[in-house]
Write an enzyme that holds these catalytic residues in place. Structure first.
Site, short mmCIF file in Angstrom:
data_model
loop_
_atom_site.label_atom_id
_atom_site.label_comp_id
_atom_site.label_asym_id
_atom_site.label_seq_id
_atom_site.Cartn_x
_atom_site.Cartn_y
_atom_site.Cartn_z
CG HIS A 66 23.19 -16.17 0.02
ND1 HIS A 66 22.99 -14.84 0.25
CD2 HIS A 66 22.46 -16.45 -1.10
CE1 HIS A 66 22.19 -14.33 -0.67
NE2 HIS A 66 21.84 -15.31 -1.50
CD GLU A 67 22.78 -19.61 -3.52
OE1 GLU A 67 21.62 -20.03 -3.73
OE2 GLU A 67 23.17 -18.51 -3.94
CG HIS A 88 18.07 -18.70 -1.42
ND1 HIS A 88 17.21 -17.65 -1.26
CD2 HIS A 88 19.22 -18.16 -1.91
CE1 HIS A 88 17.79 -16.52 -1.63
NE2 HIS A 88 19.01 -16.81 -2.03
CG ASP A 102 18.83 -13.91 -3.79
OD1 ASP A 102 18.45 -14.87 -4.48
OD2 ASP A 102 19.80 -13.97 -3.02
#
Length: 372
Positions: free
Chosen positions: A72-73, A76, A170
């Site tokens: 997930h990170e 980003h 987010d």
């Protein structure tokens, strides 16, 4: 981030683990294991043979959760890279993960894409895993099927939770980017932070009423995060149009590498400075502070040269850099001073107190303007 250690690199980005993760991981393993015990006692899974202990399965699922958070990170970070925004590191910690992105793009549309990339990646992973679990053939071990299903469900939950407009999550950043297209970035941050504090209050009340103290902790961190983001936005606005050269000290006092720590302490008291750049052949090779001197016994002061205790990691800025960039670096690295360099030439030094003085002056100026 302090109390973190690097475990590797992905796409050139350091991946770190905060010690808090090592504390929370067994709790998640226990919670997932308890849920598996409940399922085996109350569903048709009881008629199938699980090869692994439920709590070992729970530990595997907890690890899969944090691997999912890492992905997930990373999403980003990689999307940010396409917008020429670099990520210093990714840290896995108590309440998930943090991609330490140096500076969100000034274009609200770019920030929206960067913020949305994480939840969308988690959602895609979740749907793929849940779909795979539903299609898994009968000869697949039930342990493996459960891991796939849980990982999918956790990713879907991760996506939904992160899309809540609880700034600085987010979803909150997407909200800020949406508002920033219609007003100033500072005003958008102020509005988004109020949403974040509102969600934090709601989570806190629900946590206390249900006895879910994990939710209370999440509420606390959301509230603190929203307040800090709002504060940093105000600081950035106050320091706008100021350069490092506007506040730096140009006449820098230095010490040679062969000076004894005893002489260094005397110089600190005489010059009323708590840190000095260290020179070898007129070249900066380190920086030494009172904290460095305190690492050795006083009996060793006379026979220990400065080069033995100095910090060789130099944190530098240019004299034409924005003052806000110096402010960020000082607080991110938790240091008291930055060297102002032009190539290998020392042009000056700027301290945390210099930056805070500039900030207070600007804030007073803004107050006087409002009064007029």
């Amino acid at each position: 981030m302090k109390s973190s250690f690097t475990i590797g690199h992905l796409f050139g980005i350091p991946v770190k683990i905060h010690v808090s993760l090592l504390i929370i991981l067994p709790f998640f393993a226990w919670a997932f294991g308890n849920n598996i015990v409940y399922l085996t006692e109350n569903t048709d899974i009881a008629r199938r043979q699980l090869l692994l202990n439920p709590y070992l399965l729970g530990f595997i699922m907890a690890v899969m959760l944090f691997i999912s958070i890492l992905i997930h990170e990373l999403a980003h970070s990689l999307v940010a890279r396409t917008k020429d925004v670099e990520t210093t590191d990714i840290t896995l910690m108590l309440f998930g993960g943090l991609a330490n992105i140096e500076e969100i793009s000034k274009d609200p549309k770019d920030e929206m894409k960067i913020a949305a990339s994480g939840p969308l990646t988690s959602l895609a992973l979740g749907l793929i895993f849940v779909f795979a679990a539903s299609l898994a053939p009968n000869f697949i071990l039930e342990d493996f099927r459960l891991i796939i299903l849980y990982t999918g469900q956790l990713n879907i939950f991760l996506a939904i939770f992160n899309l809540l407009p609880a700034f600085p999550s987010d979803g909150g950043r997407i909200l800020r980017a949406f508002i920033a297209q219609r007003t100033s970035f500072r005003r958008a941050t102020e509005i988004a932070s109020k949403f974040g504090k509102g969600f934090a209050l709601m989570f806190g009340i629900l946590g206390f009423m249900s006895g879910n103290f994990l939710l209370v902790f999440i509420a606390f961190f959301i509230y603190i995060g929203a307040a800090q983001e709002h504060q940093f936005s105000n600081i950035k606005s106050a320091l706008s149009n100021l350069k490092v050269k506007d506040l730096m000290t140009k006449e820098v006092k230095t010490v040679p590498v062969n000076m004894s720590v005893h002489r260094l302490i005397e110089k600190m008291f005489n010059d009323k400075h708590s840190g000095f750049p260290v020179l070898r052949d007129d070249k900066v090779v380190g920086i030494v502070t009172m904290e460095d001197a305190q690492k050795i016994n006083q009996e060793e002061y006379r026979n220990t040269p400065v080069q033995t205790i100095m910090n060789k990691e130099l944190h530098c800025v240019g004299e034409n850099d924005e003052l806000y960039e110096a402010f960020k670096l000082l607080f991110q690295k938790d240091i008291g001073r930055l060297l102002v360099m032009e190539g290998e030439e020392l042009k000056g030094i700027i301290t945390r107190s210099d930056v805070m003085t500039g900030l207070r002056v600007r804030q007073l100026e803004n107050i006087n303007k409002e009064e007029l």
